[in-house]
Design a protein around this motif. Structure first.
Motif, short mmCIF file in Angstrom:
data_model
loop_
_atom_site.label_atom_id
_atom_site.label_comp_id
_atom_site.label_asym_id
_atom_site.label_seq_id
_atom_site.Cartn_x
_atom_site.Cartn_y
_atom_site.Cartn_z
N VAL A 106 0.85 -1.20 0.00
CA VAL A 106 0.00 0.00 0.00
C VAL A 106 0.88 1.25 0.00
CG1 VAL A 106 -1.64 1.33 1.41
CG2 VAL A 106 -2.02 -1.10 1.04
N GLU A 107 1.96 1.21 0.78
CA GLU A 107 2.87 2.35 0.83
C GLU A 107 3.53 2.57 -0.53
OE1 GLU A 107 6.95 3.40 3.17
OE2 GLU A 107 5.38 2.38 4.32
N ARG A 108 3.91 1.48 -1.20
CA ARG A 108 4.50 1.61 -2.54
C ARG A 108 3.48 2.17 -3.53
NH1 ARG A 108 6.96 -4.09 -3.56
NH2 ARG A 108 5.35 -3.91 -5.15
N ILE A 109 2.24 1.67 -3.39
CA ILE A 109 1.19 2.20 -4.27
C ILE A 109 0.97 3.68 -3.97
CG2 ILE A 109 -1.29 2.11 -4.78
CD1 ILE A 109 -1.10 -0.93 -4.45
N ASP A 110 0.94 4.02 -2.69
CA ASP A 110 0.77 5.41 -2.29
C ASP A 110 1.92 6.26 -2.84
OD1 ASP A 110 -0.63 7.46 -0.87
OD2 ASP A 110 0.93 7.34 0.71
N ASP A 111 3.15 5.72 -2.73
CA ASP A 111 4.30 6.45 -3.27
C ASP A 111 4.17 6.61 -4.79
OD1 ASP A 111 5.41 6.66 -0.77
OD2 ASP A 111 6.84 4.99 -1.01
N ARG A 112 3.74 5.58 -5.46
CA ARG A 112 3.57 5.67 -6.92
C ARG A 112 2.50 6.68 -7.28
NH1 ARG A 112 2.86 -0.18 -9.11
NH2 ARG A 112 3.21 0.69 -11.19
N LEU A 113 1.37 6.62 -6.48
CA LEU A 113 0.31 7.60 -6.74
C LEU A 113 0.79 9.02 -6.48
CD1 LEU A 113 -2.87 5.88 -5.25
CD2 LEU A 113 -2.41 6.36 -7.64
N THR A 114 1.58 9.15 -5.43
CA THR A 114 2.13 10.47 -5.13
C THR A 114 3.05 10.92 -6.26
OG1 THR A 114 2.03 9.98 -2.78
CG2 THR A 114 3.42 11.81 -3.42
N ASP A 115 3.88 10.00 -6.75
CA ASP A 115 4.77 10.32 -7.88
C ASP A 115 3.95 10.72 -9.10
OD1 ASP A 115 7.05 9.84 -6.45
OD2 ASP A 115 7.39 7.81 -7.24
N ILE A 116 2.90 9.95 -9.35
CA ILE A 116 2.05 10.24 -10.52
C ILE A 116 1.40 11.60 -10.34
CG2 ILE A 116 -0.04 9.55 -11.73
CD1 ILE A 116 0.79 6.64 -11.18
N LEU A 117 0.86 11.83 -9.13
CA LEU A 117 0.21 13.12 -8.88
C LEU A 117 1.21 14.26 -8.96
CD1 LEU A 117 -2.26 12.30 -5.97
CD2 LEU A 117 -2.83 12.93 -8.31
N ASP A 118 2.44 14.01 -8.46
CA ASP A 118 3.48 15.05 -8.52
C ASP A 118 3.82 15.36 -9.98
OD1 ASP A 118 3.63 15.39 -5.84
OD2 ASP A 118 5.40 14.11 -5.54
N ARG A 119 3.86 14.33 -10.80
CA ARG A 119 4.17 14.55 -12.21
C ARG A 119 3.05 15.30 -12.91
NH1 ARG A 119 5.76 8.63 -13.92
NH2 ARG A 119 7.23 8.28 -12.28
N LEU A 120 1.83 14.92 -12.56
CA LEU A 120 0.69 15.56 -13.21
C LEU A 120 0.45 16.97 -12.68
CD1 LEU A 120 -1.91 12.67 -13.37
CD2 LEU A 120 -0.56 13.59 -15.25
N THR A 121 0.63 17.15 -11.43
CA THR A 121 0.36 18.44 -10.83
C THR A 121 1.35 19.51 -11.32
OG1 THR A 121 -0.47 17.33 -8.88
CG2 THR A 121 0.04 19.62 -8.66
N PRO A 122 2.66 19.26 -11.41
CA PRO A 122 3.55 20.31 -11.90
C PRO A 122 3.21 20.71 -13.34
CG PRO A 122 4.82 18.58 -10.89
CD PRO A 122 3.42 18.15 -10.92
#
Length: 141
Positions: free
Chosen positions: A118-134
């Protein structure tokens, strides 16, 4: 001879009286002895009855003792059986506790793997969101 005959008769008469008195005393002695023997017989009969009662009581007590011994033996056997069952139950409880501990360890391991996943998925989602948000921020600028 006539003088000697009365004295001889007197002596025989006296002897007969002495013998008669002796026989009378012997008769009285025998009667006392018979009475004593009768008392002894009655005493022996009472003793015999007492012995029979004592024997009956002793037999009754012996049966009671045998019953108590048998009951005690059964109680000891039941106690041994109960103890054996208790030991088996105790062994089973320890086995179950061991299995439970192993199952808990497996659960915690799976839970840790799940949380890590779940933490890895959360990290991946955070990475994805970070990529999309910038990019969205840059586009809006």
């Amino acid at each position: 001879m006539s003088n000697s005959e009365p004295s001889r008769l007197d002596r025989l008469e006296m002897l007969a009286e002495v013998i008669l008195a002796g026989l009378q005393e012997t008769k009285e002695g025998l009667q006392e002895l018979r009475a004593g023997l009768q008392e002894t017989k009655e005493g022996l009969q009472e003793t015999k009855e007492g012995l029979q009662e004592t024997k009956a009581i002793a037999n009754s007590k012996a049966k009671s003792i045998q019953a108590l011994c048998e009951e005690g033996r059964q109680d000891r056997e039941q106690w041994r059986q109960d103890r054996k069952e208790w030991q088996q139950d105790r062994r089973r409880v320890f086995e179950w506790m061991s299995r439970l501990a192993a199952a808990q360890a497996d659960f915690y391991e799976v839970q840790a793997d799940y949380l890590h996943h779940v933490e890895r998925i959360d990290d991946r989602l955070t990475d994805i969101l970070d990529r999309l948000t910038p990019q969205d921020s840059n586009n809006s600028d």
